[in-house]
Motif scaffolding. Sequence first.
Motif, PDB file in Angstrom:
ATOM      1  N   GLY A  84       0.817  -1.203   0.000  1.00  0.00           N
ATOM      2  CA  GLY A  84       0.000   0.000   0.000  1.00  0.00           C
ATOM      3  C   GLY A  84       0.852   1.255   0.000  1.00  0.00           C
ATOM      4  O   GLY A  84       1.997   1.259   0.456  1.00  0.00           O
ATOM      5  N   SER A  85       0.270   2.353  -0.500  1.00  0.00           N
ATOM      6  CA  SER A  85       1.030   3.593  -0.672  1.00  0.00           C
ATOM      7  C   SER A  85       0.774   4.623   0.419  1.00  0.00           C
ATOM      8  O   SER A  85       1.322   5.721   0.364  1.00  0.00           O
ATOM      9  N   GLY A  86      -0.068   4.298   1.403  1.00  0.00           N
ATOM     10  CA  GLY A  86      -0.328   5.257   2.468  1.00  0.00           C
ATOM     11  C   GLY A  86      -1.608   4.937   3.205  1.00  0.00           C
ATOM     12  O   GLY A  86      -2.180   3.847   3.058  1.00  0.00           O
ATOM     13  N   VAL A  87      -2.080   5.893   3.996  1.00  0.00           N
ATOM     14  CA  VAL A  87      -3.284   5.681   4.799  1.00  0.00           C
ATOM     15  C   VAL A  87      -4.489   5.403   3.909  1.00  0.00           C
ATOM     16  O   VAL A  87      -5.283   4.495   4.182  1.00  0.00           O
ATOM     17  N   GLU A  88      -4.627   6.164   2.840  1.00  0.00           N
ATOM     18  CA  GLU A  88      -5.781   5.983   1.955  1.00  0.00           C
ATOM     19  C   GLU A  88      -5.817   4.576   1.368  1.00  0.00           C
ATOM     20  O   GLU A  88      -6.871   3.939   1.299  1.00  0.00           O
ATOM     21  N   GLY A  89      -4.662   4.073   0.954  1.00  0.00           N
ATOM     22  CA  GLY A  89      -4.607   2.719   0.420  1.00  0.00           C
ATOM     23  C   GLY A  89      -4.966   1.683   1.465  1.00  0.00           C
ATOM     24  O   GLY A  89      -5.690   0.719   1.188  1.00  0.00           O
ATOM     25  N   ALA A  90      -4.468   1.868   2.691  1.00  0.00           N
ATOM     26  CA  ALA A  90      -4.772   0.926   3.767  1.00  0.00           C
ATOM     27  C   ALA A  90      -6.260   0.921   4.085  1.00  0.00           C
ATOM     28  O   ALA A  90      -6.864  -0.141   4.299  1.00  0.00           O
ATOM     29  N   VAL A  91      -6.874   2.099   4.122  1.00  0.00           N
ATOM     30  CA  VAL A  91      -8.319   2.192   4.359  1.00  0.00           C
ATOM     31  C   VAL A  91      -9.077   1.462   3.257  1.00  0.00           C
ATOM     32  O   VAL A  91     -10.050   0.739   3.513  1.00  0.00           O
ATOM     33  N   ASN A  92      -8.622   1.625   2.023  1.00  0.00           N
ATOM     34  CA  ASN A  92      -9.257   0.947   0.890  1.00  0.00           C
ATOM     35  C   ASN A  92      -9.141  -0.569   1.024  1.00  0.00           C
ATOM     36  O   ASN A  92     -10.084  -1.309   0.736  1.00  0.00           O
ATOM     37  N   GLY A  93      -7.979  -1.038   1.468  1.00  0.00           N
ATOM     38  CA  GLY A  93      -7.802  -2.469   1.659  1.00  0.00           C
ATOM     39  C   GLY A  93      -8.743  -3.034   2.702  1.00  0.00           C
ATOM     40  O   GLY A  93      -9.381  -4.073   2.495  1.00  0.00           O
ATOM     41  N   VAL A  94      -8.850  -2.357   3.842  1.00  0.00           N
ATOM     42  CA  VAL A  94      -9.760  -2.812   4.901  1.00  0.00           C
ATOM     43  C   VAL A  94     -11.199  -2.788   4.407  1.00  0.00           C
ATOM     44  O   VAL A  94     -11.985  -3.703   4.685  1.00  0.00           O
ATOM     45  N   ARG A  95     -11.552  -1.755   3.664  1.00  0.00           N
ATOM     46  CA  ARG A  95     -12.918  -1.657   3.140  1.00  0.00           C
ATOM     47  C   ARG A  95     -13.257  -2.845   2.246  1.00  0.00           C
ATOM     48  O   ARG A  95     -14.419  -3.264   2.165  1.00  0.00           O
ATOM     49  N   HIS A  96     -12.253  -3.409   1.606  1.00  0.00           N
ATOM     50  CA  HIS A  96     -12.493  -4.537   0.701  1.00  0.00           C
ATOM     51  C   HIS A  96     -12.177  -5.883   1.341  1.00  0.00           C
ATOM     52  O   HIS A  96     -11.984  -6.874   0.634  1.00  0.00           O
TER      53      HIS A  96
END
Length: 385
Positions: A84-96
């Motif tokens: 992941g490239s940052g907080v936004e990417g990590a949030v996206n991963g958890v969301r999915h």
Amino acid sequence: MPLVQMKDMLRHAYDNQYAVGAFDVVSLELLQGVIHAAEQCRAPVILGLAEPHLQHFDIELLAPAVEAAARRSSVPVAIHYDHGSGVEGAVNGVRHGCNGVMFDGSHMPLQENIETTKAVVAMAHGIGVPVEAELGYIPDNSDELVFTSVEEARGFVRLTGADFLAVSIGTVHGRLVGKPRLDFQRLKQINKALQIPLVLHGSSGLSDDHFRKLIASGIAKVNYFTAITDRVAELLRNNAKDADDNYLKLHSGVRESVEEEAGRLMRVWGSAGRAAEVMEQCQPWHGIEYMLKFNLPGVDAEEEELITRKGRKILMKIPGVREVMVGKAYNDSSSQRHCWQLRLASPAVAEILKRNHDFLGFSRRYLRDEATELTGAGYQQSKVA
């Protein structure tokens, strides 16, 4: 068998000196092959969704398949958001559906890597998700290797709170050119200093003996992608030599090829046969669904739609909120006309909602007092035989 806590899974591997395979999946064939291998070997496994691969598949379609495969598996599974490239990417991963995330700041200056990793850890730990970080630079064959420093690793983990660390000890991402030159002594020193599960990236091209030595020195998670997809590509090229083959025949044997290689590696890495004891030691990972029922007195249809859009936008910005479904009572006898069903990654997210300034302000303004205290009911998914 449910998804399990990735932190528990890797701690068991680390304490018992074996490694769990983490396989990034980009298709159903890879997904099925890896899961079948894990079930045949009775091995815990990590299914990866890698941010750099998102250009090759629709995460909205593949992620539900990955989660479904994990939940119906007979062995313990974790789902990891890789590179992941940052907080936004990590949030996206958890969301999915991911219950572990990686932030890769290895290309950044050290201080920037530390600060961004800290931000990812703060977000993820708040909702119960462990974080893998990377220190040092694991290149492809065209870049210069930057080894992980023992002292920098010690300070990095202390300052960031990362749960697992991907280390640079001589491997390269992608296809290895020439022979690997691994710094086993450096790895042993890092392991002694940190005492946390270490992660191997760039594992393609290593021998079985290399893997065994690396695992004995602290590696508890092995990322594996290039070599297994190269194996599939070779199979497809061979299948394509038959000019009469159609699409289905062209892809015949892909799942079996993945299963064979993944199973072989699970035996080499020592995870085969560990499923039962891992399941005993790991906490299950489960989300909850939260129901909010309320009325909007004196609001016309247009304003009602605007309120709904605004509320949904606020909720979907909160880390760990996976989905917001909105509905209305279908008959006039219901005492509460509106219902929002919130799909949350973990029970901790419900507590975050209760303290979220934007959502509380929205509730007080539009939903009166009924939703301000989140007086809905939280439901945890259970498995019925």
